[in-house]
Scaffold this motif. Sequence first.
Motif, PDB file in Angstrom:
ATOM      1  N   ILE A 193     -13.384 110.865  26.535  1.00 44.50           N
ATOM      2  CA  ILE A 193     -14.712 111.326  26.979  1.00 44.50           C
ATOM      3  C   ILE A 193     -15.792 110.714  26.103  1.00 44.50           C
ATOM      4  N   PHE A 194     -15.631 110.783  24.787  1.00 45.86           N
ATOM      5  CA  PHE A 194     -16.652 110.230  23.889  1.00 45.86           C
ATOM      6  C   PHE A 194     -16.707 108.706  23.972  1.00 45.86           C
ATOM      7  N   ASP A 195     -15.562 108.056  24.090  1.00 44.38           N
ATOM      8  CA  ASP A 195     -15.544 106.592  24.222  1.00 44.38           C
ATOM      9  C   ASP A 195     -16.235 106.161  25.516  1.00 44.38           C
ATOM     10  N   THR A 196     -15.944 106.848  26.598  1.00 44.55           N
ATOM     11  CA  THR A 196     -16.550 106.517  27.889  1.00 44.55           C
ATOM     12  C   THR A 196     -18.047 106.785  27.858  1.00 44.55           C
ATOM     13  N   ALA A 197     -18.450 107.889  27.251  1.00 44.91           N
ATOM     14  CA  ALA A 197     -19.877 108.210  27.146  1.00 44.91           C
ATOM     15  C   ALA A 197     -20.616 107.132  26.349  1.00 44.91           C
ATOM     16  N   ALA A 198     -19.982 106.625  25.299  1.00 40.66           N
ATOM     17  CA  ALA A 198     -20.612 105.579  24.480  1.00 40.66           C
ATOM     18  C   ALA A 198     -20.824 104.298  25.289  1.00 40.66           C
ATOM     19  N   GLN A 199     -20.001 104.090  26.304  1.00 42.59           N
ATOM     20  CA  GLN A 199     -20.111 102.903  27.161  1.00 42.59           C
ATOM     21  C   GLN A 199     -20.917 103.176  28.432  1.00 42.59           C
ATOM     22  N   THR A 200     -21.494 104.379  28.519  1.00 39.17           N
ATOM     23  CA  THR A 200     -22.257 104.788  29.698  1.00 39.17           C
ATOM     24  C   THR A 200     -23.630 105.267  29.233  1.00 39.17           C
ATOM     25  N   PRO A 201     -24.536 104.336  28.889  1.00 42.51           N
ATOM     26  CA  PRO A 201     -25.824 104.729  28.311  1.00 42.51           C
ATOM     27  C   PRO A 201     -26.649 105.640  29.202  1.00 42.51           C
ATOM     28  N   GLU A 202     -26.515 105.524  30.519  1.00 37.38           N
ATOM     29  CA  GLU A 202     -27.309 106.376  31.395  1.00 37.38           C
ATOM     30  C   GLU A 202     -26.943 107.851  31.283  1.00 37.38           C
ATOM     31  N   ALA A 203     -25.778 108.153  30.725  1.00 42.91           N
ATOM     32  CA  ALA A 203     -25.377 109.545  30.531  1.00 42.91           C
ATOM     33  C   ALA A 203     -26.128 110.190  29.367  1.00 42.91           C
ATOM     34  N   GLY A 204     -26.567 109.385  28.414  1.00 41.02           N
ATOM     35  CA  GLY A 204     -27.253 109.949  27.254  1.00 41.02           C
ATOM     36  C   GLY A 204     -26.288 110.658  26.313  1.00 41.02           C
ATOM     37  N   ARG A 205     -26.849 111.517  25.509  1.00 40.29           N
ATOM     38  CA  ARG A 205     -26.070 112.262  24.509  1.00 40.29           C
ATOM     39  C   ARG A 205     -25.126 113.249  25.193  1.00 40.29           C
ATOM     40  N   ILE A 206     -23.919 113.338  24.667  1.00 37.66           N
ATOM     41  CA  ILE A 206     -22.925 114.283  25.166  1.00 37.66           C
ATOM     42  C   ILE A 206     -22.922 115.509  24.260  1.00 37.66           C
ATOM     43  N   GLU A 207     -22.954 116.665  24.869  1.00 37.77           N
ATOM     44  CA  GLU A 207     -22.874 117.920  24.121  1.00 37.77           C
ATOM     45  C   GLU A 207     -21.488 118.517  24.310  1.00 37.77           C
ATOM     46  N   GLU A 208     -20.870 118.890  23.193  1.00 35.06           N
ATOM     47  CA  GLU A 208     -19.553 119.534  23.223  1.00 35.06           C
ATOM     48  C   GLU A 208     -19.760 121.011  22.929  1.00 35.06           C
ATOM     49  N   THR A 209     -19.267 121.852  23.805  1.00 38.76           N
ATOM     50  CA  THR A 209     -19.443 123.290  23.656  1.00 38.76           C
ATOM     51  C   THR A 209     -18.246 123.996  24.271  1.00 38.76           C
ATOM     52  N   LEU A 210     -18.260 125.306  24.301  1.00 39.19           N
ATOM     53  CA  LEU A 210     -17.210 126.063  24.976  1.00 39.19           C
ATOM     54  C   LEU A 210     -17.772 126.685  26.247  1.00 39.19           C
ATOM     55  N   ARG A 211     -17.030 126.547  27.325  1.00 41.00           N
ATOM     56  CA  ARG A 211     -17.322 127.219  28.587  1.00 41.00           C
ATOM     57  C   ARG A 211     -16.014 127.843  29.034  1.00 41.00           C
ATOM     58  N   TRP A 212     -16.035 129.126  29.317  1.00 44.03           N
ATOM     59  CA  TRP A 212     -14.830 129.859  29.703  1.00 44.03           C
ATOM     60  C   TRP A 212     -13.715 129.663  28.683  1.00 44.03           C
ATOM     61  N   GLY A 213     -14.095 129.537  27.399  1.00 46.60           N
ATOM     62  CA  GLY A 213     -13.136 129.370  26.323  1.00 46.60           C
ATOM     63  C   GLY A 213     -12.525 127.982  26.231  1.00 46.60           C
ATOM     64  N   GLN A 214     -13.019 127.050  27.033  1.00 53.02           N
ATOM     65  CA  GLN A 214     -12.472 125.690  27.050  1.00 53.02           C
ATOM     66  C   GLN A 214     -13.502 124.697  26.514  1.00 53.02           C
ATOM     67  N   PRO A 215     -13.043 123.670  25.788  1.00 50.08           N
ATOM     68  CA  PRO A 215     -13.959 122.609  25.367  1.00 50.08           C
ATOM     69  C   PRO A 215     -14.610 121.989  26.603  1.00 50.08           C
ATOM     70  N   SER A 216     -15.929 121.888  26.560  1.00 49.72           N
ATOM     71  CA  SER A 216     -16.690 121.399  27.705  1.00 49.72           C
ATOM     72  C   SER A 216     -17.673 120.341  27.252  1.00 49.72           C
ATOM     73  N   TYR A 217     -17.962 119.398  28.155  1.00 51.20           N
ATOM     74  CA  TYR A 217     -18.787 118.235  27.825  1.00 51.20           C
ATOM     75  C   TYR A 217     -19.875 118.101  28.872  1.00 51.20           C
ATOM     76  N   LEU A 218     -21.135 118.093  28.388  1.00 50.38           N
ATOM     77  CA  LEU A 218     -22.301 118.084  29.261  1.00 50.38           C
ATOM     78  C   LEU A 218     -23.249 116.963  28.865  1.00 50.38           C
ATOM     79  N   THR A 219     -24.168 116.663  29.740  1.00 44.39           N
ATOM     80  CA  THR A 219     -25.216 115.674  29.468  1.00 44.39           C
ATOM     81  C   THR A 219     -26.556 116.418  29.456  1.00 44.39           C
ATOM     82  N   PRO A 220     -26.887 117.141  28.382  1.00 39.19           N
ATOM     83  CA  PRO A 220     -28.036 118.052  28.388  1.00 39.19           C
ATOM     84  C   PRO A 220     -29.407 117.380  28.482  1.00 39.19           C
ATOM     85  N   GLU A 221     -29.533 116.181  27.966  1.00 35.63           N
ATOM     86  CA  GLU A 221     -30.844 115.534  27.980  1.00 35.63           C
ATOM     87  C   GLU A 221     -31.075 114.761  29.281  1.00 35.63           C
ATOM     88  N   SER A 222     -30.116 113.943  29.669  1.00 36.89           N
ATOM     89  CA  SER A 222     -30.277 113.142  30.885  1.00 36.89           C
ATOM     90  C   SER A 222     -30.024 113.965  32.149  1.00 36.89           C
TER      91      SER A 222
END
Length: 140
Positions: A32-61
């Motif tokens: 996920i982080f490697d792909t995000a680094a190669q996908t500039p239009e996604a912007g910063r990736i936020e790692e958080t918990l949703r439903w107790g699971q690691p979750s990845y969002l694009t909060p700025e873009s």
Amino acid sequence: MTPPFASREVEAAFDVADRQARAGLLALRRLIFDTAAQTPEAGRIEETLRWGQPSYLTPESKTGSTLRLGVPKDARFALFVHCQSRLIPEFAAAFPAWDRFEGTRAVLFNDPRDVEPIRHGWLIRRALTYRIRPPLETPV
């Protein structure tokens, strides 16, 4: 290089008893982080918990659909997407040989070696840019 965990709670979510599941979840996290680094239009990736699971969002873009990692009932580990998105059907059409799904909400895995950068990176990139809907690309 994979960044440190966003919090102790997120790190703890990767502490699963099954070593293969943990290795697979960490491989997906890294992808996920490697792909995000190669996908500039996604912007910063936020790692958080949703439903107790690691979750990845694009909060700025706000270009992406949330990705989650977890341990389902019918496999060792899984990559979850929003069940009402077109992500899993598109993935199934692009990669017809892959048949491990939980409906329209997850790609299922039993072995960390099954996490493939070309195939699963394609799905992750589509999720990170879901709202801007680039043309459906053919996997390399």
